[in-house]
Design a protein around this motif. Sequence first.
Motif: not given
Length: 270
Positions: A116-120, A123, A126, A252, A255, A259
Amino acid sequence: MNHTLSCLAAAIAIGTALPASAQEAAATTPAFTDKVARVNGVQIPSELGNVFIKEQVAQGALDSPDLRSRVRDHLVRREVLLQAAREGKVDKDPALLQRIEYARDEMVINAYLDSWSKDHPVTDAQITAEYDRAAAKMGTGMEYKARHILVDEEGAAKSIIDNLKNGIEFGALVVYSKDTGSQERGGDLGWADPATYVKEFSDAMTKLEKGKYTTEPVKTQYGYHVILLDDVRKKGPPPLEQVKERMVQHLQQQAVQEHVTTLLGKAKVE
């Protein structure tokens, strides 16, 4: 890295590191194509051995015959012990089975969160926003770079001041300081907010002009100080590049936690 791979890392010595291109080339050739070994009729699958080799190469090890031999020895030893445990019916213990299932699920969860972290990814926007927020929180003010000499007696401090007035360099007198930590650096205390010092020291230091020293001993709970102010600057945040890696990790983790909180909010818990 999961627990099994961690055990291997501790059990075998890492070989000489290769350049990235050489590591990638070595990793393209499977270490084991048929089986790792057969122990008492039980075959250790090649896939398991190749997982270990890939993990070691990713950490900088040389994919060599020596590494492959040590991986094979490790997995053979593991299989021998596993067979002994099964013969003793250890693997039938209900509590152990429950812990195994829990550990397996934890690995699945960690793999999901990593994915999930790799997909999000975090940026640049941020990162910049977080840096600006942290910088604003630091506030404004001044930092002081001072040196000092600390002694037990007021008379000794006055003698040091007299020597300074007579032209003796501050650095030559630091040998008399009982603050051994700063003494090794010529009495340098580094850049600091005045609030980090005791009030008597801070008050005396902030009244000095750059390049000037206290003409009277400064008494604190630690003894008597002679203070020299080297420089003053506006307080500010460290450069972005210096803290970027830590900020990315923090964002990270933040986030992922958000999630997880969202998933918990959607879950039907009875």
